[in-house]
Design an enzyme around this catalytic site. Structure first.
Site, mmCIF file in Angstrom:
data_model
loop_
_atom_site.group_PDB
_atom_site.id
_atom_site.type_symbol
_atom_site.label_atom_id
_atom_site.label_comp_id
_atom_site.label_asym_id
_atom_site.label_seq_id
_atom_site.Cartn_x
_atom_site.Cartn_y
_atom_site.Cartn_z
ATOM 1 N N LYS A 170 11.401 -24.214 -10.914
ATOM 2 C CA LYS A 170 12.375 -24.298 -10.520
ATOM 3 C C LYS A 170 13.493 -25.262 -11.240
ATOM 4 O O LYS A 170 14.744 -24.940 -11.302
ATOM 5 C CB LYS A 170 12.349 -24.863 -8.947
ATOM 6 C CG LYS A 170 11.867 -24.195 -7.997
ATOM 7 C CD LYS A 170 11.534 -24.717 -6.603
ATOM 8 C CE LYS A 170 11.008 -23.535 -5.639
ATOM 9 N NZ LYS A 170 10.649 -24.209 -4.334
ATOM 10 N N GLU A 217 19.274 -16.360 -6.266
ATOM 11 C CA GLU A 217 19.465 -17.727 -5.378
ATOM 12 C C GLU A 217 18.575 -18.073 -4.967
ATOM 13 O O GLU A 217 18.137 -19.635 -4.934
ATOM 14 C CB GLU A 217 20.500 -17.562 -4.523
ATOM 15 C CG GLU A 217 21.208 -18.686 -3.816
ATOM 16 C CD GLU A 217 21.817 -19.702 -4.723
ATOM 17 O OE1 GLU A 217 21.229 -20.654 -5.054
ATOM 18 O OE2 GLU A 217 23.032 -19.244 -5.113
ATOM 19 N N GLY A 234 3.707 -20.744 6.455
ATOM 20 C CA GLY A 234 4.689 -19.875 5.216
ATOM 21 C C GLY A 234 5.454 -20.808 4.529
ATOM 22 O O GLY A 234 6.060 -20.368 3.635
ATOM 23 N N THR A 290 8.573 -10.374 -3.309
ATOM 24 C CA THR A 290 7.172 -10.512 -3.664
ATOM 25 C C THR A 290 7.015 -11.816 -4.573
ATOM 26 O O THR A 290 8.199 -12.320 -4.913
ATOM 27 C CB THR A 290 6.451 -9.365 -4.188
ATOM 28 O OG1 THR A 290 6.854 -9.199 -5.809
ATOM 29 C CG2 THR A 290 6.849 -8.110 -3.370
ATOM 30 N N GLU A 339 3.000 -21.143 -1.368
ATOM 31 C CA GLU A 339 2.404 -19.863 -1.662
ATOM 32 C C GLU A 339 1.118 -19.417 -1.100
ATOM 33 O O GLU A 339 0.540 -20.346 -0.720
ATOM 34 C CB GLU A 339 2.575 -19.948 -3.178
ATOM 35 C CG GLU A 339 3.831 -20.091 -3.894
ATOM 36 C CD GLU A 339 5.044 -19.152 -3.845
ATOM 37 O OE1 GLU A 339 4.491 -17.924 -3.583
ATOM 38 O OE2 GLU A 339 6.057 -19.268 -3.991
ATOM 39 N N LEU A 362 19.681 -21.950 0.288
ATOM 40 C CA LEU A 362 20.647 -22.930 -0.009
ATOM 41 C C LEU A 362 21.418 -22.598 -1.276
ATOM 42 O O LEU A 362 20.892 -21.959 -2.031
ATOM 43 C CB LEU A 362 20.169 -24.382 -0.409
ATOM 44 C CG LEU A 362 19.343 -25.328 0.811
ATOM 45 C CD1 LEU A 362 18.617 -26.251 0.210
ATOM 46 C CD2 LEU A 362 20.331 -25.410 1.903
ATOM 47 N N LYS A 368 0.533 -1.159 0.123
ATOM 48 C CA LYS A 368 0.144 0.043 -0.006
ATOM 49 C C LYS A 368 0.718 1.169 -0.041
ATOM 50 O O LYS A 368 0.435 2.400 -0.636
ATOM 51 C CB LYS A 368 -0.968 0.060 1.237
ATOM 52 C CG LYS A 368 -2.069 -1.227 1.230
ATOM 53 C CD LYS A 368 -2.827 -1.178 2.557
ATOM 54 C CE LYS A 368 -3.857 -2.183 2.368
ATOM 55 N NZ LYS A 368 -4.674 -2.167 3.464
#
Length: 817
Positions: free
Chosen positions: A684, A608, A666, A557, A669, A615, A508
């Site tokens: 990935k 990374e 968490g 994000t 997603e 990692l 915001k």
């Protein structure tokens, strides 16, 4: 005897003048002194503005004159005791009446000659010295006023008159031989020609007045008092880390002052240098500070480079053409033509081919320079032997200065390397045979960045400062800020790395602070209270306008719009660090373009955390490829969220509940479909394949989904979660089959022979993928060097802390270069 000079800021108010009086009392206790004053702060500018308005018959000059008069009256009322005020006020009024009459004449005639202009601007110094002399006398100090115009004789070059030294020295010596007063007050800047008409010595000429007096009288020292503590290693308004230079040579001081160090007027140095008179630059507001000491003696120490200076508003003009090659006298004609039009050439470069001559001039003199060159070379231009003058405006000159530079190799290389690191383009270079100055012409917009980069290179012990613009300060971003704050002292001490967050945004609000946002305090509340509404385009504009050295855009994000802005940042030589996988896994052309821009603009693009959170997977892969190893196969359990889910999906565990738990921790997603559909894992392995050299897109990845049709067709997150309950038997069957085979469920990504796939697989207890705990990730690199026993990287692959640490590691990698 000593000569002191005080600038306009030193006498800008009654309080300031009282400080000056205290300094004069202290200095004159055991010395006879002469003190030179500039006009009260901003008075000269106001007088120039009034004269211009009067010439244009803009009668608002009267209001400006009244305002200036009232300012001086206010100073008198505060400075002079009440019983002495009337005489001083009437004296000030008399001076303003004279000034008013001259301005009225300019208004009526609509004419402002250089001669009249000199008369008008001289009133600033007459006013300041009149008031200060009266103030000294009211303090019972033995002070007398002397008009400098009666001592300094010049030619009639109004506005920038040149002293006639023989006559001037004779006048000064004769006057002071018969002057027994403790303090003599003189107006700076003001002189007269041989006909007794007022002239001025150029802007900043009060310093020059003091130097002329010092040289004529061969005094023990000259002191220039101003509002800073000496000459600085760079402009302290632009370089926060700049420090006063303790000692420097006259030559160094002259070079620095010529190239924009406004604390000293360039012509000041020559008179005192010739007579070997020590020169001090002191701070009126901190008289205890050492200031800068300028001397003829062999100055050693203080670094190879003594200072960095710059000149704004420069234009670069280039004369080129085949008609210049091998033709004697071209340079003479060029500079003579410019001289006749009074165009000052600040810098000159000429290629050895003689095909072009490049000059730097004041940006305000471009039109005069063009006319001068067109007139002089009209014949050559008509025949096409010389091209039309090419000019570039909005330029600046940045120079490094140091007496010791000539005896050290590699200084220019370090200078150009520091500028190149920040992608500061150099348009022209000049270095004299003395090697005490290397000057470059750059775009004006890059001055601050260039000064800070050069200052870090030559004065800050190779401390690298990174300026971070952080978007996304929630779960991962918040942890990143915590880690940065915790490690600040360590990084500075051990790695000579200073990290400042200078911009941040949540979904915001956004906030910026060039000096650094305090992330040790309540930055969240600061963002809420003081932030402006988030606008990603405006955020980008702010970053560009700040134009800070070593800027890094940090994206915490999963936002596709933000990922789409990476190219814009890289084109501005702003590094990008991100945990957002969208850019690196989008169309190959986008990925390749970002890589290209990173190289072209010397702007790191690091991601990374796109695979394995904290990692070192991508970095290790890059090291293998860059060292010449060939990738044969990559196998990975690369989703911490899926590994957590299937590690937990044993016994009586409910699949839907475990997915909810992973989201709460968490690990997934915000939209769990991205993880459970295999899309996240496919992204990935795609990134790893690309970093291995493969040109692939997401649709080239075979995705063998384990989800039932109902889950794949769900229209919303809520509907998707409902299918995890309604299709519970489907998931139970998968679990039971693995248990019956005494195997573990792992979501595996694989790249081999140019092809890639992702799928849920059963692995036995002997497989390296077995016994992965919690949200652990594991990657196996089979290469020519590791053909049978792979290089294995294993560890936590999800969570805010480890993801933040991976982002932080990328930031540190940039800082270490």
């Amino acid at each position: 005897m000593k000569i002191l000079k005080f600038g306009g800021s030193s006498i800008a108010s009654a309080a300031n003048i009282n400080r000056v009086i205290d300094i004069l009392k202290s200095t004159s206790e055991n010395n006879q002194i002469a003190v030179v004053f500039s006009a009260i702060n901003k008075t000269t500018d106001a007088l120039i503005n009034m004269a211009s308005k009067a010439q244009k018959q803009d009668d608002t000059y009267n209001a400006s004159l009244s305002e200036l008069e009232n300012n001086h009256f206010d100073i008198v009322r505060e400075l002079i005791p009440v019983n002495n005020q009337s005489g001083v006020l009437s004296g000030v009024k008399k001076i303003f009446n004279q000034l008013e009459n001259i301005l009225e004449g300019v208004y009526l005639l609509q004419e402002l000659s250089p001669k009249t202009n000199d008369t008008i601007v001289s009133y600033g110094e007459f006013l300041s010295t009149f008031i200060i002399t009266k103030a000294l006398q009211c303090n019972e100090i033995d002070a007398v006023y002397k008009n400098s115009g009666e001592l300094i004789v010049t030619n009639s070059n109004y506005g920038n008159a040149v002293p006639i030294i023989d006559l001037t020295d004779k006048n000064i010596k004769e006057y002071f031989a018969n002057n027994n007063h403790n303090i003599t007050v003189l107006p700076g800047f003001i002189a007269c020609n041989q006909q007794g008409e007022k002239t001025t010595l150029g802007r900043g000429g009060s310093d020059y007045t003091a130097a002329i007096l010092a040289a004529a009288l061969e005094v023990e020292q000259l002191e220039i008092w101003t509002d800073v503590s000496g000459m600085y290693t760079a402009n302290p308004k632009l370089v926060k880390q700049a420090e006063p230079i303790k000692t420097l040579s006259y030559s160094e001081a002259m070079e620095l002052s010529h190239f924009g160090a406004s604390v000293l007027y360039p012509p000041t140095v020559q008179p005192v240098m010739n007579k070997n008179i020590p020169l001090y630059i002191k701070n009126t507001f901190h008289p205890e500070d050492a200031g800068s000491f300028i001397t003829n003696e062999n100055v050693k120490g203080g670094g190879i480079v003594k200072g960095i200076s710059h000149i704004d508003n420069i234009a670069l003009a280039t004369v080129e053409g085949n008609g210049l090659i091998g033709i004697p006298g071209v340079s003479k004609r060029l500079f003579s033509a410019l001289s006749e039009k009074k165009v000052n050439v600040i810098l000159i470069t000429q290629a050895s081919s003689e095909h072009s001559i490049c000059i730097a001039i004041d940006g305000n003199e471009v039109e005069k320079a063009e006319l001068a060159i067109q007139d002089e070379f009209a014949y050559e231009l008509s025949l096409g032997k010389i091209d039309p003058l090419h000019t570039q405006t909005n330029m600046a000159i940045v120079a490094i200065v140091g007496e010791e530079m000539k005896s050290h190799q590699g200084i220019s290389g370090r200078m150009f390397s520091a500028l190149g690191k920040d992608n500061v383009n150099i348009h022209a270079i000049a270095q004299g045979a003395s090697e005490r100055n290397i000057s470059t012409v750059i775009d004006a917009k890059n001055v601050k960045k260039a000064l800070n980069g050069l200052h870090a290179e030559f004065f800050e012990g190779h401390i690298t400062k990174l300026n971070l613009f952080v978007v996304g300060v929630g779960n991962v971003g918040g942890k990143l800020l915590e880690q940065i704050e915790k490690q600040k002292a360590y990084l500075l001490d051990k790695l000579q790395l200073s990290i400042e967050v200078v911009g941040m945004a949540n979904s915001k609000k956004m906030i910026f602070n060039e000096e650094g946002i305090d992330i040790s305090a309540d930055w969240k509340q600061n963002l809420i209270d003081n932030g402006e509404e988030l606008n990603l385009d405006l955020f980008h504009e702010h970053v560009k306008e700040m134009n800070l050295s070593n800027s890094v855009f940090v994206d915490n994000t999963a936002n596709a719009t933000i990922a789409g802005l990476y190219a814009d940042y890289l084109k501005e030589s702003i590094g990008v660090v991100t945990c957002n996988k969208i850019a690196a896994s989008s169309e190959y052309s986008v990925y390749a373009e970002l890589k290209r821009l990173s190289q072209e603009y010397n702007a790191p693009y690091l991601f990374e955390t796109n695979v394995g959170a904290g990692l070192p997977i991508i970095n290790t892969l890059n090291n293998l490829v860059q060292s010449g190893d060939q990738i044969i196969k990559i196998q990975a359990v690369a989703s911490g969220s899926l590994n957590f889910i299937f590690n937990s999906f044993v016994g009586d565990a409910n699949f839907a509940e475990i997915v909810d738990q992973a989201g709460a921790l968490g690990f997934t997603e915000p939209d769990p479909r991205i993880d459970l559909s295999g899309v996240d894992v496919a992204r990935k392995i795609l990134i790893l394949a690309r970093e291995s050299g493969a040109k692939m897109n997401l649709e080239d990845i075979e995705n063998k989904t384990f989800l039932p049709k109902a889950s794949l067709e769900a229209d919303s997150i809520e509907d998707f979660k409902k299918t995890l309950i309604s299709e519970a038997s489907h998931f139970e069957a998968i679990k039971e089959k693995a248990a019956a085979n005494n195997a573990e469920l792992k979501y595996v990504a694989e790249f081999v022979n140019g092809k890639a796939n992702v799928s849920l697989q059963e692995v036995d207890s002997k497989h390296p993928f077995s016994n992965l705990q919690g949200s652990d990730n594991i990657v196996l690199f089979f290469t020519e060097r590791y053909p049978e026993f792979p290089l294995i990287i294993k560890g936590a692959g999800a969570g805010a802390d480890v993801t933040a640490s991976g982002i932080f590691a990328d930031i540190i990698r940039i800082g270490k270069g």
